[in-house]
Design a protein around this motif. Structure first.
Motif, mmCIF file in Angstrom:
data_model
loop_
_atom_site.group_PDB
_atom_site.id
_atom_site.type_symbol
_atom_site.label_atom_id
_atom_site.label_comp_id
_atom_site.label_asym_id
_atom_site.label_seq_id
_atom_site.Cartn_x
_atom_site.Cartn_y
_atom_site.Cartn_z
ATOM 1 N N GLN A 296 0.850 -1.185 0.000
ATOM 2 C CA GLN A 296 0.000 0.000 0.000
ATOM 3 C C GLN A 296 0.883 1.232 0.000
ATOM 4 O OE1 GLN A 296 -2.647 -0.071 3.345
ATOM 5 N NE2 GLN A 296 -3.607 -1.983 2.742
ATOM 6 N N ALA A 297 0.458 2.234 -0.762
ATOM 7 C CA ALA A 297 1.167 3.515 -0.796
ATOM 8 C C ALA A 297 0.127 4.620 -0.794
ATOM 9 C CB ALA A 297 2.045 3.614 -2.037
ATOM 10 N N ALA A 298 0.395 5.677 -0.034
ATOM 11 C CA ALA A 298 -0.562 6.783 0.021
ATOM 12 C C ALA A 298 0.147 8.073 0.396
ATOM 13 C CB ALA A 298 -1.665 6.488 1.036
ATOM 14 N N ASN A 299 -0.299 9.158 -0.239
ATOM 15 C CA ASN A 299 0.062 10.509 0.188
ATOM 16 C C ASN A 299 -1.261 11.216 0.488
ATOM 17 O OD1 ASN A 299 -0.972 11.565 -2.270
ATOM 18 N ND2 ASN A 299 1.032 11.657 -3.229
ATOM 19 N N PRO A 300 -1.273 12.489 0.826
ATOM 20 C CA PRO A 300 -2.543 13.119 1.199
ATOM 21 C C PRO A 300 -3.612 13.121 0.096
ATOM 22 C CG PRO A 300 -0.719 14.438 1.999
ATOM 23 C CD PRO A 300 -0.130 13.380 1.105
ATOM 24 N N ARG A 301 -3.236 12.947 -1.165
ATOM 25 C CA ARG A 301 -4.227 13.030 -2.242
ATOM 26 C C ARG A 301 -4.438 11.748 -3.028
ATOM 27 N NH1 ARG A 301 -6.357 17.757 -3.839
ATOM 28 N NH2 ARG A 301 -6.387 17.046 -5.996
ATOM 29 N N TYR A 302 -3.455 10.852 -3.050
ATOM 30 C CA TYR A 302 -3.549 9.656 -3.871
ATOM 31 C C TYR A 302 -3.146 8.425 -3.074
ATOM 32 C CZ TYR A 302 -3.764 13.043 -7.618
ATOM 33 O OH TYR A 302 -4.131 14.096 -8.412
ATOM 34 N N ALA A 303 -3.682 7.266 -3.497
ATOM 35 C CA ALA A 303 -3.353 6.017 -2.825
ATOM 36 C C ALA A 303 -3.538 4.860 -3.791
ATOM 37 C CB ALA A 303 -4.249 5.827 -1.604
ATOM 38 N N GLY A 304 -2.847 3.777 -3.513
ATOM 39 C CA GLY A 304 -2.995 2.567 -4.301
ATOM 40 C C GLY A 304 -2.483 1.378 -3.528
ATOM 41 N N SER A 305 -2.911 0.190 -3.965
ATOM 42 C CA SER A 305 -2.438 -1.032 -3.328
ATOM 43 C C SER A 305 -2.397 -2.145 -4.361
ATOM 44 C CB SER A 305 -3.339 -1.432 -2.160
ATOM 45 O OG SER A 305 -4.628 -1.782 -2.618
ATOM 46 N N ALA A 306 -1.617 -3.180 -4.066
ATOM 47 C CA ALA A 306 -1.499 -4.324 -4.954
ATOM 48 C C ALA A 306 -1.124 -5.550 -4.150
ATOM 49 C CB ALA A 306 -0.449 -4.075 -6.033
ATOM 50 N N VAL B 18 16.315 1.887 -7.635
ATOM 51 C CA VAL B 18 15.049 1.433 -8.217
ATOM 52 C C VAL B 18 14.841 -0.031 -7.849
ATOM 53 C CG1 VAL B 18 13.784 1.026 -10.365
ATOM 54 C CG2 VAL B 18 15.239 3.046 -10.151
ATOM 55 N N TYR B 19 13.609 -0.359 -7.495
ATOM 56 C CA TYR B 19 13.262 -1.749 -7.218
ATOM 57 C C TYR B 19 11.870 -2.025 -7.768
ATOM 58 C CZ TYR B 19 13.307 -6.299 -5.091
ATOM 59 O OH TYR B 19 13.314 -7.665 -4.912
ATOM 60 N N GLU B 20 11.680 -3.232 -8.304
ATOM 61 C CA GLU B 20 10.383 -3.628 -8.841
ATOM 62 C C GLU B 20 9.921 -4.933 -8.197
ATOM 63 O OE1 GLU B 20 9.860 -2.650 -13.297
ATOM 64 O OE2 GLU B 20 12.013 -3.002 -13.033
ATOM 65 N N PHE B 21 8.672 -4.937 -7.734
ATOM 66 C CA PHE B 21 8.013 -6.145 -7.243
ATOM 67 C C PHE B 21 7.023 -6.604 -8.302
ATOM 68 C CE2 PHE B 21 9.104 -4.217 -3.134
ATOM 69 C CZ PHE B 21 9.507 -5.315 -2.390
ATOM 70 N N GLY B 22 6.920 -7.910 -8.507
ATOM 71 C CA GLY B 22 5.927 -8.439 -9.425
ATOM 72 C C GLY B 22 6.292 -8.193 -10.869
ATOM 73 N N ILE C 214 2.082 1.706 -8.955
ATOM 74 C CA ILE C 214 1.503 0.499 -8.394
ATOM 75 C C ILE C 214 0.292 0.070 -9.218
ATOM 76 C CG2 ILE C 214 0.095 1.755 -6.714
ATOM 77 C CD1 ILE C 214 0.907 -0.421 -4.663
ATOM 78 N N GLU C 215 0.230 -1.218 -9.534
ATOM 79 C CA GLU C 215 -0.873 -1.774 -10.315
ATOM 80 C C GLU C 215 -1.333 -3.065 -9.656
ATOM 81 O OE1 GLU C 215 0.503 -2.489 -14.284
ATOM 82 O OE2 GLU C 215 1.100 -0.397 -14.586
ATOM 83 N N ASP C 216 -2.652 -3.231 -9.528
ATOM 84 C CA ASP C 216 -3.157 -4.462 -8.939
ATOM 85 C C ASP C 216 -3.419 -5.496 -10.022
ATOM 86 O OD1 ASP C 216 -3.745 -6.119 -6.857
ATOM 87 O OD2 ASP C 216 -5.491 -5.023 -6.156
ATOM 88 N N ASP C 217 -3.529 -6.725 -9.599
ATOM 89 C CA ASP C 217 -3.789 -7.857 -10.483
ATOM 90 C C ASP C 217 -5.252 -7.834 -10.905
ATOM 91 O OD1 ASP C 217 -4.064 -10.344 -11.675
ATOM 92 O OD2 ASP C 217 -3.330 -11.473 -9.959
ATOM 93 N N GLU C 218 -5.506 -7.846 -12.201
ATOM 94 C CA GLU C 218 -6.874 -7.832 -12.714
ATOM 95 C C GLU C 218 -7.650 -9.070 -12.291
ATOM 96 O OE1 GLU C 218 -6.747 -7.252 -16.936
ATOM 97 O OE2 GLU C 218 -6.193 -5.141 -16.723
ATOM 98 N N GLN C 219 -6.957 -10.162 -11.970
ATOM 99 C CA GLN C 219 -7.640 -11.370 -11.504
ATOM 100 C C GLN C 219 -8.134 -11.199 -10.066
ATOM 101 O OE1 GLN C 219 -4.936 -14.642 -12.114
ATOM 102 N NE2 GLN C 219 -4.677 -14.159 -14.269
ATOM 103 N N GLN C 220 -7.493 -10.322 -9.293
ATOM 104 C CA GLN C 220 -7.885 -10.085 -7.898
ATOM 105 C C GLN C 220 -9.043 -9.109 -7.784
ATOM 106 O OE1 GLN C 220 -6.570 -11.272 -4.943
ATOM 107 N NE2 GLN C 220 -5.133 -12.634 -5.948
ATOM 108 N N CYS C 221 -9.009 -8.071 -8.603
ATOM 109 C CA CYS C 221 -10.033 -7.031 -8.550
ATOM 110 C C CYS C 221 -10.012 -6.272 -9.877
ATOM 111 C CB CYS C 221 -9.789 -6.086 -7.380
ATOM 112 S SG CYS C 221 -8.303 -5.104 -7.521
ATOM 113 N N PRO C 222 -10.988 -5.403 -10.107
ATOM 114 C CA PRO C 222 -10.968 -4.631 -11.354
ATOM 115 C C PRO C 222 -9.640 -3.876 -11.509
ATOM 116 C CG PRO C 222 -13.026 -4.291 -10.194
ATOM 117 C CD PRO C 222 -12.134 -5.083 -9.271
ATOM 118 N N SER C 223 -9.233 -3.716 -12.745
ATOM 119 C CA SER C 223 -7.963 -3.074 -13.032
ATOM 120 C C SER C 223 -7.850 -1.724 -12.340
ATOM 121 C CB SER C 223 -7.822 -2.893 -14.549
ATOM 122 O OG SER C 223 -6.605 -2.266 -14.840
ATOM 123 N N GLY C 224 -6.715 -1.499 -11.727
ATOM 124 C CA GLY C 224 -6.458 -0.225 -11.079
ATOM 125 C C GLY C 224 -4.976 0.030 -11.003
ATOM 126 N N HIS C 225 -4.612 1.297 -11.072
ATOM 127 C CA HIS C 225 -3.208 1.659 -10.942
ATOM 128 C C HIS C 225 -3.115 3.072 -10.380
ATOM 129 C CE1 HIS C 225 -4.256 3.110 -14.980
ATOM 130 N NE2 HIS C 225 -3.418 4.082 -14.725
#
Length: 156
Positions: free
Chosen positions: A35-45, A73-77, A107-118
């Motif tokens: 999970q990542a969040a600042n005062p205006r935006y957030a996302g999780s994967a 730089v580091y990349e997960f997934g 950050i981008e979530d798995d479309e198989q887990q939930c609707p596409s989001g980034h």
């Protein structure tokens, strides 16, 4: 929008920063929620990480920043849709010539887990916070349980 008695904005305000939580330990992989969040935006994967990936990440960011020119730089997934799990790219850099660290996060979530989001956002953090976060990453990998939180500074 309400989520269990809180509106979404209030819910995310409690986690401003970057968090990795072990949610699915397995003998072949380590299921983590990022999970990542600042005062205006957030996302999780949800990410299916390697069994030693948290310590690899910790070693990659340990001691950051070493100088004002330091970048890591580091990349997960993977962004490949044929591979299960989400994706997260982290770019650690200095925001200014004083060496104040900032993390650019995609950050981008798995479309198989939930609707596409980034989401794409940045958070300002403290170098001492990175040091504590690194140590906690080693602990949760060893225990295959828990979470590591890198809080944002008030300047995000």
């Amino acid at each position: 929008m309400q989520v269990k008695g809180q509106d979404v904005k209030e819910q995310w305000q409690h986690v401003q920063g970057f968090k990795i939580k072990v949610v699915d330990p397995d003998e072949d992989y380590l299921g983590i929620d990022i999970q990542a969040a600042n005062p205006r935006y957030a996302g999780s994967a949800r990410i299916y990480a390697g069994l030693h990936e948290l310590s690899e990440f910790a070693n990659q960011i340990r001691g950051f920043p070493a100088s004002v020119q330091d970048e890591r730089v580091y990349e997960f997934g993977s962004r490949d849709r044929s591979i299960a799990g989400g994706y997260c790219k982290l770019w650690f850099r200095c925001a200014d010539h004083s060496g104040h660290p900032v993390i650019e996060i995609m950050i981008e979530d798995d479309e198989q887990q939930c609707p596409s989001g980034h989401a794409k956002l940045s958070i300002k953090v403290e170098a001492a916070g990175i040091d504590r976060f690194v140590e906690r990453l080693f602990e949760i990998e060893r225990e295959k349980s828990g979470q590591a939180m890198l809080p944002a500074t008030g300047e995000s």
